[in-house]
Design an enzyme around this catalytic site. Structure first.
Site, short mmCIF file in Angstrom:
data_model
loop_
_atom_site.label_atom_id
_atom_site.label_comp_id
_atom_site.label_asym_id
_atom_site.label_seq_id
_atom_site.Cartn_x
_atom_site.Cartn_y
_atom_site.Cartn_z
CB SER B 42 -0.97 -0.05 1.19
OG SER B 42 -2.04 0.81 1.00
CG ASP B 154 -4.14 -1.92 0.85
OD1 ASP B 154 -3.05 -2.44 1.14
OD2 ASP B 154 -4.45 -0.76 1.16
#
Lengths: 50, 215
Positions: B42, B154
């Site tokens: 991320s 993510d």
């Protein structure tokens, strides 16, 4: 593990970059002696086996 | 600092909190600590990518200070996510100069979660901006990145700090950096905050569960 304390920070505020960077620096400075020691230990162990 | 040992750096997720990785990297550089491999999830993937590209962090800090939400947020009709993600991908493409993983001086692994096959995906080939776009796709906030056999969101859904990724690549020492929240404050001013807080809580519980299992 370097744990950066940012619990009070809004995770959507990208403009607070300076505050984040300073916290990151402070958390890392605390861990530098331990990291350096670990690297030296590993270098010693690996160096002996080379 | 010259090394015989291989050192890896694992940069964790945390949305805007991930900007703290810049301070971490600047400090490690100050002490001449360099890395043989970097992994990122991320926000950690974004900063790790910029670091491995050799982008000057002065430029990155100035960019974030001056960016307005409309510059990187493209709201869409919410079918699979609130933000389309094209704008942020274009910004990443611009900063990384459309480079590939293969062009980097320091090997980088970006992690994402494949919802279709329910597993962590380690991306280390292809376009950097596409990998980072997948890795930052917080479920519900960003539209996932869809590939032929994968639906990518993510990386922090499975691993907040992708340290295991580097351990499995033979690193002798892995320095993990966790910028995630450890206390839960209720700051639900908008839909983004609601989704982010819920996601953060899930990450924390999973992170603690995995730590408990290791004991």
């Amino acid at each position: 593990m370097i744990k950066v304390d940012l619990d009070d920070m809004d995770p959507t505020r990208f403009d607070l970059v300076d505050m984040c960077v300073e916290r990151g620096k402070a958390a890392t400075e605390e861990k530098i002696p331990a990291i350096k020691q670990k690297i030296e230990e590993l270098n010693f162990i690996i160096g002996k086996h080379l | 600092m010259s090394n015989n040992c291989k050192i890896g750096l694992a940069l964790g997720a945390g949305s805007a909190r991930g900007l703290a990785h810049i301070g971490v990297l600047e400090t490690l550089k100050k002490y001449n600590i360099s890395f043989d491999m970097v992994s990122g999830s991320s926000a950690g993937a974004l900063i790790g990518c910029l670091y491995c590209c050799g982008v000057d962090f002065k430029y990155v800090k100035a960019l974030f200070k001056n960016l307005q939400q409309k510059d990187y947020i493209d709201i869409t009709v919410p079918r699979k996510g609130l933000i389309k993600g094209d704008r942020i991908q274009e910004i990443i493409k611009l900063i990384t100069q459309n480079r590939n993983f293969e062009d980097l001086n320091i090997p980088l692994i970006v992690t994402a979660t494949d919802l279709k096959n329910k597993k962590l995906v380690e991306i280390e080939r292809g376009k950097l901006h596409e990998a980072v776009r997948a890795s930052i796709s917080i479920p519900g906030i960003f539209v996932p990145v869809e590939k032929v056999d994968m639906v990518l969101v993510d990386g922090a859904v499975i691993e907040r700090v992708p340290a295991n990724t580097l351990k499995s690549r033979g690193m002798d020492l892995v320095i993990g950096v966790d910028v995630g929240s450890n206390i839960m404050t209720c700051n639900c001013r908008s839909i983004f905050h609601v989704l982010y807080e819920a996601y953060d809580l899930m990450q924390l519980e999973y992170f603690n569960y995995k730590k408990m299992k290791q004991i």
